[in-house]
Design a protein around this motif. Structure first.
Motif, PDB file in Angstrom:
ATOM      1  N   LEU B 451      32.593  39.775  36.579  1.00 31.86           N
ATOM      2  CA  LEU B 451      33.715  40.706  36.148  1.00 31.86           C
ATOM      3  C   LEU B 451      34.222  40.248  34.841  1.00 31.86           C
ATOM      4  O   LEU B 451      34.298  41.125  34.033  1.00 31.86           O
ATOM      5  CB  LEU B 451      34.856  40.729  37.186  1.00 31.86           C
ATOM      6  CG  LEU B 451      34.620  41.453  38.582  1.00 31.86           C
ATOM      7  CD1 LEU B 451      35.906  40.979  39.390  1.00 31.86           C
ATOM      8  CD2 LEU B 451      34.391  42.794  38.360  1.00 31.86           C
ATOM      9  N   ALA B 455      33.552  42.282  31.223  1.00 27.22           N
ATOM     10  CA  ALA B 455      34.857  42.615  30.238  1.00 27.22           C
ATOM     11  C   ALA B 455      34.531  41.985  28.695  1.00 27.22           C
ATOM     12  O   ALA B 455      34.636  42.571  27.771  1.00 27.22           O
ATOM     13  CB  ALA B 455      36.078  42.004  30.895  1.00 27.22           C
ATOM     14  N   ARG B 464      42.839  38.933  26.796  1.00 23.91           N
ATOM     15  CA  ARG B 464      42.758  40.508  27.656  1.00 23.91           C
ATOM     16  C   ARG B 464      41.915  40.382  28.951  1.00 23.91           C
ATOM     17  O   ARG B 464      42.306  40.765  29.857  1.00 23.91           O
ATOM     18  CB  ARG B 464      42.003  41.489  26.621  1.00 23.91           C
ATOM     19  CG  ARG B 464      41.846  42.723  27.440  1.00 23.91           C
ATOM     20  CD  ARG B 464      41.632  43.726  26.169  1.00 23.91           C
ATOM     21  NE  ARG B 464      41.585  45.259  26.943  1.00 23.91           N
ATOM     22  CZ  ARG B 464      40.494  45.918  26.673  1.00 23.91           C
ATOM     23  NH1 ARG B 464      39.499  45.682  25.802  1.00 23.91           N
ATOM     24  NH2 ARG B 464      40.533  47.130  27.235  1.00 23.91           N
ATOM     25  N   ARG B 465      40.977  39.498  29.119  1.00 24.76           N
ATOM     26  CA  ARG B 465      40.155  39.262  30.263  1.00 24.76           C
ATOM     27  C   ARG B 465      41.320  38.771  31.223  1.00 24.76           C
ATOM     28  O   ARG B 465      41.149  39.030  32.441  1.00 24.76           O
ATOM     29  CB  ARG B 465      38.993  38.314  29.806  1.00 24.76           C
ATOM     30  CG  ARG B 465      37.986  38.723  29.155  1.00 24.76           C
ATOM     31  CD  ARG B 465      36.666  37.989  29.285  1.00 24.76           C
ATOM     32  NE  ARG B 465      36.571  36.732  28.880  1.00 24.76           N
ATOM     33  CZ  ARG B 465      36.302  36.269  27.687  1.00 24.76           C
ATOM     34  NH1 ARG B 465      35.977  37.361  26.810  1.00 24.76           N
ATOM     35  NH2 ARG B 465      36.189  34.836  27.535  1.00 24.76           N
ATOM     36  N   THR B 468      44.222  41.688  32.143  1.00 19.88           N
ATOM     37  CA  THR B 468      43.846  43.012  32.306  1.00 19.88           C
ATOM     38  C   THR B 468      42.674  42.721  33.579  1.00 19.88           C
ATOM     39  O   THR B 468      42.472  43.810  34.465  1.00 19.88           O
ATOM     40  CB  THR B 468      43.141  43.860  31.563  1.00 19.88           C
ATOM     41  OG1 THR B 468      41.963  43.247  30.556  1.00 19.88           O
ATOM     42  CG2 THR B 468      44.418  44.027  30.423  1.00 19.88           C
ATOM     43  N   VAL B 469      41.932  41.832  33.716  1.00 24.67           N
ATOM     44  CA  VAL B 469      40.938  41.627  34.714  1.00 24.67           C
ATOM     45  C   VAL B 469      41.388  40.821  35.916  1.00 24.67           C
ATOM     46  O   VAL B 469      41.537  40.921  37.044  1.00 24.67           O
ATOM     47  CB  VAL B 469      39.704  41.499  34.131  1.00 24.67           C
ATOM     48  CG1 VAL B 469      38.450  41.421  35.273  1.00 24.67           C
ATOM     49  CG2 VAL B 469      39.125  42.398  33.307  1.00 24.67           C
ATOM     50  N   PRO B 472      45.347  41.032  37.619  1.00 22.47           N
ATOM     51  CA  PRO B 472      45.152  42.066  38.574  1.00 22.47           C
ATOM     52  C   PRO B 472      44.152  41.943  39.719  1.00 22.47           C
ATOM     53  O   PRO B 472      44.751  42.187  40.966  1.00 22.47           O
ATOM     54  CB  PRO B 472      44.841  43.366  37.610  1.00 22.47           C
ATOM     55  CG  PRO B 472      44.973  42.843  36.276  1.00 22.47           C
ATOM     56  CD  PRO B 472      44.683  41.503  36.145  1.00 22.47           C
ATOM     57  N   VAL B 473      43.042  41.529  39.459  1.00 25.41           N
ATOM     58  CA  VAL B 473      42.137  41.449  40.875  1.00 25.41           C
ATOM     59  C   VAL B 473      42.541  40.459  41.564  1.00 25.41           C
ATOM     60  O   VAL B 473      42.615  40.604  42.748  1.00 25.41           O
ATOM     61  CB  VAL B 473      40.612  41.079  40.253  1.00 25.41           C
ATOM     62  CG1 VAL B 473      39.770  41.063  41.452  1.00 25.41           C
ATOM     63  CG2 VAL B 473      39.988  42.348  39.403  1.00 25.41           C
TER      64      VAL B 473
END
Lengths: 217, 560
Positions: B451, B455, B464-465, B468-469, B472-473
């Protein structure tokens, strides 16, 4: 625009290099294929080019993309797209938001970005699926969405890691044609790792067979 | 980033703990200039051992601590083996959550209500035994510490079960069970001979945490343990808070003794481990199929059911007493109900609730930020965690709190920092951070690395990784870690007492103080609220991701 690998070797800590030095030039719109037995280091090669090489490996040689030295750059600055065997869509984002994540930041404004995403969805035959859960898509839909996500980032090269191996036989031809058509249309170099000779044949580019170092073959 | 976290931990965690131990150790050998003690010597030790009942107190501490830990471990493993086919991941977490969430003090108070001569057990037996009034028996605070052992087990069995179930995902359980049984071994024998030896290295540290806690708990010892003499930690707390400051010296010596006791217990655990490893190998090589052992799993099952019932009754007892008015013997339920306990205690209750919530949110926030920074730092450095770093995380949980909290407080006072909200938040964070870190580490590492690679290949930089990744995951496990953080913070007694110098009143300090009084209704109200706060945090940790991710199938069932 071309991707140039110059005498690349990959060496795990405390072991012999995985394969003999590899040199290869991939031109715009050209799709090169790397084949070879499991464990020879095909995926590791893609990791190295994309910038995700595990610290346990030592890389020698050079990789340039349009003359830029890729190895000096972090993954996010290389502009090398990566397409996985499973599409690896972000599970917390809707399908459209996955594409928007990829869409280059040079497209500005909510309306313009949404339009770009919708256009890409339409191109991939995914119109109307903007708000869907990625987990609810079929295998073929996921593969197309992942490819569009990669392309929206406007990569200067694309790496494909056994991109069609998890798809049903009848779907495989369709997705392969779709993927290759986009690569050629954008005239970017692509490097594909696969086990399937039919993939190499369809790619119609150079085919490199990797053999492990010291193998009698 | 990892450097920053390490600096924060060195100055915020190691430094203070070492300084606290140093001040306590000096005082234990007669040096505490603040109270005019300037002559080094063994006088504090002489005074300590001159205290009436000290030897009894030591014996009862060692007995309750070691027995409760060993019984908890055996029962937890047996229950895990018995229930494992039906208890996987999320379900186990949800079933065990109330037991993990409830603070030690609240559970102890509830258990005391149930076990007391006028409690539910005696009331249920009254018609059978023909009791026309509550029996004249010391069922809580018995000289053997049975009630204390029971209380500790009710908290530690679920904890060890959760730890074991999590560790089981790291070993090829299904294949080994199938292999063992196809070779003719019984279920229980496969567990004892194949699974437990693989499991032990993965749960050794948590077991040591349980052992250290059981040997040094103040609040449970105070509520359920014998009172004269009490367990060592309770005795020491009395000395530390006695009006006569000269008693601080023997109390410090006692705090060192407490530390030594835990060290001896760790050594004992190590010896047992070696001995069992040796004997176990011979037992395994002898090849007995041990099919006769399987009924043991049935017994474990029954005991586990009894424990869940007792724990559930304890929680219910708190709630019922807080609303009870007239409750004559031997009725199973009160005759009349009232809100008077809640309204009467209203202002104090609301104040304590506010303080508790504030401290819990602050400590959890700090702990979560540090944990995420540490884990992200590990990712960016692309190095696995060193063994010393893992030990560092566990350090505050392995040292008896009393051994350094006094020194810490004394040190702060000398620096001109009076105890207050800030020092309490900081001291609690010492204990909240390890739990948050331990809870978050496994899910963080289990995150699909592709993931973040995907990204990065789309041009997303490290921040940002992360935002936003990854975050949240990982929302569900992050909220679970936060809920555990809240539960740990709410349950803290000694850090609040010492670092707040008695001026910060939380639900826990108030409930513990009230528990020695006679008004069960008000005690019940405080303890109910004390139990409700962490439960609400757990419920939120479960509901928020379910709501936010209601249309995200791949993220469901990730809450564990």
């Amino acid at each position: 625009m071309s991707l140039v690998l110059d005498r690349i070797t990959l060496q795990p800590a405390g072991a012999a290099p995985l394969f003999a030095p590899l040199s290869l030039t991939i031109g715009p719109g050209e799709i090169a294929t790397v084949m070879g037995p499991s464990g020879v280091g095909k995926s590791t090669l893609l990791d190295a080019i994309a910038g995700h090489l595990a610290p346990a490996f030592t890389l020698t040689g050079a990789v340039t993309l349009d003359g830029r030295d890729l190895l000096a750059l972090p993954a996010e600055a290389r502009r090398v797209g990566l397409v996985f065997q499973d599409a690896v869509l972000f599970p917390h984002l809707a399908v459209g938001d996955n594409l928007a994540f990829g869409l280059t930041a040079t497209v500005k404004g909510h309306t313009a970005r949404r339009a770009a995403v919708e256009a890409a969805l339409a191109q991939a035959g995914l119109s109307g699926l903007h708000d869907r859960d990625p987990a609810s898509l079929s295998g073929g839909q996921r593969a197309r969405a992942a490819l569009m996500r990669s392309l929206l980032a406007e990569p200067a090269a694309l790496l494909l890691d056994e991109p069609f191996s998890k798809l049903d036989a009848n779907l495989r031809d369709e997705i392969r044609a779709f993927t290759f058509a986009h690569i050629r249309a954008r005239a970017i170099p692509a490097l594909m790792v696969t086990h399937d000779p039919a993939d190499a044949e369809a790619a119609a580019g150079p085919v490199i067979g990797l053999t492990s170092q010291g193998d009698p073959a | 980033m990892r450097g920053l976290v390490l600096a924060v931990l060195a100055f915020g965690l190691i430094g203070p703990i070492a300084a606290g131990l140093w001040v306590t150790a000096r005082a234990g050998f007669g040096l505490m200039p603040a109270i005019g003690a300037t002559e080094a010597g063994l006088d504090p030790w002489a005074a300590l051992f001159g205290l009436p009942g000290l030897v009894t107190s030591l014996k009862i501490t060692a007995f309750t601590g070691v027995v409760s830990t060993l019984l908890s471990l055996v029962l937890a493993l047996a229950l895990t083996a018995a229930l494992q086919p039906r208890l996987s991941g999320g379900r186990a977490a949800r079933l065990l959550a109330p037991f993990l969430a409830i603070p030690h003090a609240a559970l102890a108070i509830g258990l005391a209500f149930v076990l007391a001569p006028s409690g539910w057990i005696a009331r249920a037996l009254a018609p059978v035994l023909g009791l026309d009034r509550p029996p004249d028996l010391a069922l809580v605070g018995d000289p053997w510490g049975i009630a204390l052992i029971l209380g500790l087990m009710l908290k530690e069995v679920p904890f060890l079960m959760l730890v074991s179930l999590a560790a089981l995902t790291q070993i090829p359980l299904r294949q080994h069970l199938a292999t063992g049984r196809s070779l003719g071994y019984g279920r229980a024998a496969v567990w004892l001979k194949l699974i437990v030896p693989q499991l032990w290295p993965l749960i050794r540290l948590p077991v040591m945490v349980v052992l250290a806690y059981a040997l040094s708990t103040v609040e449970m010892g105070l509520i359920l343990g014998p009172s004269n003499p009490p367990v060592l930690a309770v005795l020491l707390t009395r000395l530390f808070f006695a009006p006569d400051t000269a008693l601080l010296l023997p109390a410090s010596a006692g705090a060192l003794l407490q530390g030594a006791l835990v060290a001896v217990a760790f050594a004992l655990l190590w010896l047992i481990e070696r001995a069992l490893a040796l004997a176990g190998r011979m037992w395994v090589c002898r090849g007995g199929r041990g099919r006769g052992l399987d009924p043991l799993l049935g017994i474990a099952h029954a005991l586990g059911f009894a424990a869940i019932t007792l724990g559930g009754l304890s929680m219910l007892a708190l709630l019922i007493w807080s609303f009870a008015w007239r409750w004559p013997w031997p009725g199973a339920l009160p005759e009349s109900w009232s809100l008077r306990a809640w309204t009467g205690a209203g202002p104090g209750l609301a104040r304590a609730f506010g303080q508790t919530l504030l401290i819990a949110l602050a400590t959890t926030g700090i702990a979560l930020a540090l944990a995420v920074a540490w884990l992200e730092g590990e990712d960016r450095a692309r190095t696995p965690r060193a063994a010393w770093a893992e030990a560092l995380i566990y350090l505050p949980l392995l040292l008896p709190q009393i051994a350094f909290l006094f020194g810490l407080n004394a040190g702060f006072l000398r620096l001109g920092l009076p105890g207050g909200l800030a020092t309490v938040i900081w001291a609690q964070a010492l204990f909240v951070f390890p739990y948050v870190m331990i809870t978050l580490s496994d899910p963080w590492r289990a995150l699909d690395p592709r993931l973040t690679r995907a990204a990065a290949s789309l041009g997303a930089g490290p921040w940002r990784r992360l935002f936003t990744v990854k975050l949240p995951v990982l929302l569900a496990p992050i909220l679970t870690a936060a809920a555990i953080g809240v539960a740990v913070s709410v349950a803290q007694y000694l850090p609040t007492l010492f670092m707040g110098t008695g001026r910060i009143a939380t639900l826990t300090t108030e409930a513990v103080t009230l528990s020695s009084g006679s008004d069960r209704r008000v005690t019940g109200a405080y303890a109910t609220l004390q139990m409700a706060l962490p439960l609400a945090a757990y419920a939120a940790a479960f509901l928020i991701p379910a709501l936010l991710h209601r249309d995200r199938r791949a993220l469901k069932g990730g809450a564990a």
